[in-house]
Design a protein around this motif. Structure first.
Motif, PDB file in Angstrom:
ATOM      1  N   CYS A 181       0.876  -1.286   0.185  1.00 34.26           N
ATOM      2  CA  CYS A 181      -0.104   0.024  -0.012  1.00 34.26           C
ATOM      3  C   CYS A 181       0.892   1.316   0.002  1.00 34.26           C
ATOM      4  O   CYS A 181       2.197   1.255   0.213  1.00 34.26           O
ATOM      5  N   GLU A 182       0.190   2.418  -0.078  1.00 37.21           N
ATOM      6  CA  GLU A 182       0.849   3.546  -0.238  1.00 37.21           C
ATOM      7  C   GLU A 182       1.403   4.048   1.298  1.00 37.21           C
ATOM      8  O   GLU A 182       2.622   4.199   1.504  1.00 37.21           O
ATOM      9  N   TRP A 183       0.629   3.855   2.247  1.00 32.81           N
ATOM     10  CA  TRP A 183       1.018   3.716   3.733  1.00 32.81           C
ATOM     11  C   TRP A 183       0.142   3.357   4.531  1.00 32.81           C
ATOM     12  O   TRP A 183      -1.062   3.327   4.384  1.00 32.81           O
ATOM     13  N   SER A 188      -8.320   4.002   4.701  1.00 29.99           N
ATOM     14  CA  SER A 188      -9.019   3.282   4.110  1.00 29.99           C
ATOM     15  C   SER A 188      -7.935   1.990   3.934  1.00 29.99           C
ATOM     16  O   SER A 188      -8.246   0.829   3.690  1.00 29.99           O
ATOM     17  N   PHE A 189      -6.631   2.299   3.662  1.00 29.17           N
ATOM     18  CA  PHE A 189      -5.560   1.099   3.444  1.00 29.17           C
ATOM     19  C   PHE A 189      -5.780   0.141   4.705  1.00 29.17           C
ATOM     20  O   PHE A 189      -5.324  -0.991   4.566  1.00 29.17           O
ATOM     21  N   SER A 190      -5.923   0.859   5.847  1.00 27.31           N
ATOM     22  CA  SER A 190      -5.733  -0.009   7.203  1.00 27.31           C
ATOM     23  C   SER A 190      -6.863  -0.735   7.232  1.00 27.31           C
ATOM     24  O   SER A 190      -6.793  -2.005   7.669  1.00 27.31           O
ATOM     25  N   GLY A 223       3.765   3.489  -5.223  1.00 29.55           N
ATOM     26  CA  GLY A 223       3.622   2.026  -5.716  1.00 29.55           C
ATOM     27  C   GLY A 223       4.791   1.217  -6.017  1.00 29.55           C
ATOM     28  O   GLY A 223       5.007   0.075  -5.448  1.00 29.55           O
ATOM     29  N   TYR A 224       5.624   1.932  -6.792  1.00 26.20           N
ATOM     30  CA  TYR A 224       6.825   1.414  -7.310  1.00 26.20           C
ATOM     31  C   TYR A 224       7.976   1.146  -6.163  1.00 26.20           C
ATOM     32  O   TYR A 224       8.504   0.264  -6.057  1.00 26.20           O
ATOM     33  N   ALA A 242      -3.535  -2.230  -2.203  1.00 29.28           N
ATOM     34  CA  ALA A 242      -4.559  -1.303  -1.527  1.00 29.28           C
ATOM     35  C   ALA A 242      -5.105  -0.499  -2.541  1.00 29.28           C
ATOM     36  O   ALA A 242      -6.402   0.189  -2.029  1.00 29.28           O
ATOM     37  N   ASN A 243      -4.786  -0.091  -3.526  1.00 26.31           N
ATOM     38  CA  ASN A 243      -5.428   0.634  -4.372  1.00 26.31           C
ATOM     39  C   ASN A 243      -4.621   0.301  -5.867  1.00 26.31           C
ATOM     40  O   ASN A 243      -3.707  -0.292  -6.067  1.00 26.31           O
ATOM     41  N   ASP A 244      -5.541   0.554  -7.116  1.00 27.30           N
ATOM     42  CA  ASP A 244      -5.056   0.345  -8.179  1.00 27.30           C
ATOM     43  C   ASP A 244      -3.666   1.193  -8.991  1.00 27.30           C
ATOM     44  O   ASP A 244      -3.018   0.557  -9.553  1.00 27.30           O
TER      45      ASP A 244
END
Length: 333
Positions: A181-183, A188-190, A223-224, A242-244
């Motif tokens: 994930c981004e972080w 939302s990611f959590s 993401g990279y 966690a996202n596109d």
């Protein structure tokens, strides 16, 4: 005691009538004076009396829509689609929507300058201080893709969406499933991470810390970065992103490591953005009904405008897993 228009006038060095003209968007005010008044109003925490405005002029038939400036309202973007759904729904009731990327301000200018009947605040990036301050002023508001106790909200069923994605990978035979994930500090990611853990636990698959990676918060290539950190320490058979955006950037890293999708690594995203259909291979993703979220937010907001004295409501919108060509059985199957 709440600040008054006279306090704003004193702080900005103008008359109360000038403050009123600035806050109501009247012509004939210099740009320097306008900025000085708005700055003074924000610093004092002043918000025009919404109820008094309503008594004087009735409903304005205008709804505000605010995002954080780091986001975009471009066509097919997440919050662009939410706005489109909100605007289409508002028009059915004779309302129009004005939007702003002022979510980083304690008191957004569209609240100060425009007589709006209510406000939609979209995204987890808008400071809690701003949300609570606006709520305390009696302004009807609805959160989208965010939730705070006792404030109306429209959210994604992030836990269940991620759970279904991981269950899909497990059913294909995967056991070494990574989460990137981004972080992890993002709400939302959590929640999506919680869905990931739930699915693994139900299938007696232990959490492997080496299969977890995050990028750099708010960085364009996050993401990279996350995928590079992951693949530099281990090679999973599947990745849940966690996202596109993170997933698409991870696909590039997978190829740079000489691996193929899905022959060596399967990958799943979240949001089902337009890009999912156009990458190679097309990306399996969790569909989020963004336009419907915008429409639901408007309907709830209009209800609050008409009947403000009611308990808060939290609406969770279900997701749908869209299976494409980026997932398959792991190599040993």
């Amino acid at each position: 005691m709440s600040p008054t228009i006279h306090d704003v006038a004193k702080k900005s060095g103008v008359s109360p009538s000038t403050v009123s003209r600035v806050l109501n968007g009247r012509p004939g005010i210099s740009e320097s004076t306008r900025e000085r008044v708005l700055k003074a109003a924000r610093e004092l925490g002043y918000i025009p009396d919404i109820s008094a405005q309503g008594l004087a002029s009735g409903h304005t038939m205008t709804i505000g829509y605010i995002i954080h400036p780091r986001h975009t309202l471009a066509p097919h973007s997440f919050y662009g689609d939410v706005l489109l759904g909100a605007d289409q729904e508002a028009r059915k009731y004779g309302y129009h929507v004005i939007f702003s990327a002022e979510g980083d301000l304690k008191i957004p200018n569209i609240v100060l300058q425009n007589r709006i009947d209510g406000l939609i605040l979209a995204g987890c990036d808008i400071p809690h201080e701003t949300i609570l301050h606006l709520k305390l002023q009696g302004l009807p508001l609805v959160l989208v893709d965010n939730h705070i106790n006792k404030i109306d909200s429209i959210t994604i069923d992030n836990v269940e969406g991620a759970y279904e994605a991981i269950k899909h990978l497990i059913n294909l035979g995967h056991r070494r499933i990574a989460f990137i994930c981004e972080w992890f500090g993002d709400l939302s990611f959590s929640e999506r991470f919680a869905g990931y853990k739930k699915a693994l636990a139900e299938h007696n698959i232990p959490i492997d810390e080496n299969l977890l990676a995050e990028g750099e918060p708010r960085q364009q290539q996050t993401g990279y970065i996350a995928a590079e950190r992951l693949l530099s320490q281990t090679i999973p058979t599947a990745i849940f992103s966690a996202n596109d955006l993170v997933a698409v950037q991870a696909m590039r890293v997978i190829r740079e490591h000489g691996l193929r999708i899905p022959e060596n690594i399967s990958i799943v995203g979240f949001d089902d953005a337009e890009v999912c259909k156009h990458v190679e291979p097309p990306l399996t993703s969790v569909r989020v009904y963004r336009k419907e979220m915008g429409a639901l937010a408007v309907r709830r907001l209009l209800d609050l405008i008409e009947n403000p004295e009611q308990p808060s409501t939290h609406i969770r919108v279900h997701t749908e897993l869209v299976v494409r060509s980026s997932t398959a059985s792991p190599p040993h199957q």
